[in-house]
Design an enzyme around this catalytic site. Sequence first.
Site, mmCIF file in Angstrom:
data_model
loop_
_atom_site.group_PDB
_atom_site.id
_atom_site.type_symbol
_atom_site.label_atom_id
_atom_site.label_comp_id
_atom_site.label_asym_id
_atom_site.label_seq_id
_atom_site.Cartn_x
_atom_site.Cartn_y
_atom_site.Cartn_z
ATOM 1 N N PHE A 184 27.089 171.813 16.371
ATOM 2 C CA PHE A 184 27.551 171.425 17.893
ATOM 3 C C PHE A 184 28.462 170.942 17.967
ATOM 4 O O PHE A 184 29.173 170.206 19.002
ATOM 5 C CB PHE A 184 26.659 170.736 18.936
ATOM 6 C CG PHE A 184 24.919 171.045 18.682
ATOM 7 C CD1 PHE A 184 24.863 172.178 18.937
ATOM 8 C CD2 PHE A 184 23.984 170.356 18.349
ATOM 9 C CE1 PHE A 184 23.260 172.902 19.544
ATOM 10 C CE2 PHE A 184 22.840 170.618 18.059
ATOM 11 C CZ PHE A 184 22.237 172.601 18.769
ATOM 12 N N ARG A 185 29.487 170.771 16.541
ATOM 13 C CA ARG A 185 30.899 170.052 16.492
ATOM 14 C C ARG A 185 30.819 168.646 17.011
ATOM 15 O O ARG A 185 31.370 167.735 17.110
ATOM 16 C CB ARG A 185 31.667 170.736 17.758
ATOM 17 C CG ARG A 185 31.955 172.368 17.557
ATOM 18 C CD ARG A 185 33.121 172.856 18.702
ATOM 19 N NE ARG A 185 34.368 172.386 17.598
ATOM 20 C CZ ARG A 185 35.124 172.643 16.745
ATOM 21 N NH1 ARG A 185 34.584 173.591 16.393
ATOM 22 N NH2 ARG A 185 36.138 172.608 16.972
ATOM 23 N N LEU A 186 29.544 168.096 16.197
ATOM 24 C CA LEU A 186 28.991 166.587 16.279
ATOM 25 C C LEU A 186 29.435 166.045 14.642
ATOM 26 O O LEU A 186 28.232 165.024 14.204
ATOM 27 C CB LEU A 186 27.760 165.985 17.032
ATOM 28 C CG LEU A 186 27.651 166.781 18.137
ATOM 29 C CD1 LEU A 186 26.324 165.840 18.509
ATOM 30 C CD2 LEU A 186 29.036 166.088 19.397
ATOM 31 N N HIS A 187 31.013 166.371 14.623
ATOM 32 C CA HIS A 187 31.033 166.216 12.927
ATOM 33 C C HIS A 187 31.534 164.622 12.323
ATOM 34 O O HIS A 187 31.657 163.756 13.572
ATOM 35 C CB HIS A 187 32.860 166.851 12.797
ATOM 36 C CG HIS A 187 33.029 168.324 13.110
ATOM 37 N ND1 HIS A 187 31.288 169.295 12.768
ATOM 38 C CD2 HIS A 187 33.371 169.563 13.696
ATOM 39 C CE1 HIS A 187 32.105 170.057 13.937
ATOM 40 N NE2 HIS A 187 32.912 170.050 13.932
#
Length: 207
Positions: A184-187
């Site tokens: 979820f692009r919660l890098h």
Amino acid sequence: MSDDAATAITGTDPFALFDAWFADAKAREPSDPDAVALATATPGAAPSVRMVLLKNHGPTLGDHGGFVFYTNAHSRKGQELRSNPQAAMLFHWKSLRRQIRIEGTVSEVDPAMADAYFASRSRDSQLGALASDQSQPMASRGEFLARIAKVTAAHLVGKVPRPPHWTGFCLAPSAFEFWMDRPFRLHERRRFERTSDGGWSGTLLYP
């Protein structure tokens, strides 16, 4: 190294963390794990970027550690590095979904180090370096092949000499940034910056 173990972007030594990730990339990245994007700029700050191969690295290179690559100093990147000795690197290991950014100043390696690496290259690569005016205009592919044939004939026996303009550069990092893909692009990101006493300060960054 498992992905869970690799998430430990929490150490205090970015060189040690780079070593761990680079070893993992050499074990699992299927294509050129030592390939790195190198960004340079002119004195007027016009940027350019291209891929090079990392040939040496470590905390004991130079005064504060560094990352070494080799090139023709008459090439565009060579000329830019000599006139504006600052650069940035980006390692992107797509299969591992990780990247490392490195920023710093650049200096040329000493001639003995350049000689040693040039001597380790294949003879065909040595002859190509001798024949090429890297980044300069070329009338035709045939012209280049003719130059290779000429230098090959001139060096049928004995060692191929390193051209004086073919050398190495060492990027001494002032900053590292480690990045890992998360759902979820919660890098996950951590940046390290060189401190005035020669150590490192690290902080997490929002993705």
